[in-house]
Design an enzyme around this catalytic site. Sequence first.
Site, PDB file in Angstrom:
ATOM      1  N   ASP A  97       9.429   1.780   1.802  1.00  0.00           N
ATOM      2  CA  ASP A  97       8.650   0.843   0.837  1.00  0.00           C
ATOM      3  C   ASP A  97       7.963   1.504  -0.367  1.00  0.00           C
ATOM      4  O   ASP A  97       7.850   0.644  -1.579  1.00  0.00           O
ATOM      5  CB  ASP A  97       7.441   0.106   1.638  1.00  0.00           C
ATOM      6  CG  ASP A  97       8.576  -0.497   2.668  1.00  0.00           C
ATOM      7  OD1 ASP A  97       9.537  -1.122   2.487  1.00  0.00           O
ATOM      8  OD2 ASP A  97       7.892  -0.828   4.036  1.00  0.00           O
ATOM      9  N   HIS A 124       5.974  -2.980   7.901  1.00  0.00           N
ATOM     10  CA  HIS A 124       7.266  -2.578   7.464  1.00  0.00           C
ATOM     11  C   HIS A 124       8.494  -3.925   7.424  1.00  0.00           C
ATOM     12  O   HIS A 124       9.517  -3.541   7.819  1.00  0.00           O
ATOM     13  CB  HIS A 124       8.027  -1.191   8.076  1.00  0.00           C
ATOM     14  CG  HIS A 124       9.051  -0.769   7.422  1.00  0.00           C
ATOM     15  ND1 HIS A 124       9.199  -0.354   6.089  1.00  0.00           N
ATOM     16  CD2 HIS A 124      10.374  -0.629   7.928  1.00  0.00           C
ATOM     17  CE1 HIS A 124      10.561   0.045   6.039  1.00  0.00           C
ATOM     18  NE2 HIS A 124      11.206  -0.076   7.219  1.00  0.00           N
TER      19      HIS A 124
END
Length: 159
Positions: A97, A124
């Site tokens: 990310d 996530h």
Amino acid sequence: MSHLVSTLHLYNIANVKRVVADLSLCNTHSQVLAFTGPSELADCLKDVNVMVIPAGVPRKHSMTRNTVNSTVPIAAQVLTKKGVYDPKKLFGVTTLDVVRANTFVSQKKKLKHIIVDVPVIGGHAGVTILPIFSKTKPSASLTDEEFQELTVSDSECWN
């Protein structure tokens, strides 16, 4: 690539030899070793200081990206049952990310990717991913349109 890593153990329930072969090509002094299946798990974990669980399973249609949100609590439970849980040594990392946020901002603002750092907090999975664009280094002001493009929860960039 870190000089602090002298040996890297890779474990999977299926064959990891191809990944080990690829990682062995990195320009580093680290030794990379493969461990496969339950019978090799104990050897893989022997004398290990840091364990990383990447949980890299390709998603099937309609699956969510929730691996770190799931594996960290599972690992905590397993380590607790074994009497070796240390909360200072277990954490989840959502590097993917961070890399995505860095790439998106560098592309939008036409900056060199290598200098961009966007902190990302949260989980996530979809809407739990929270890039902190206001803390981007170097400072990069996003227009309302750019911000909207990068933060829409169903955006393809984060899936």
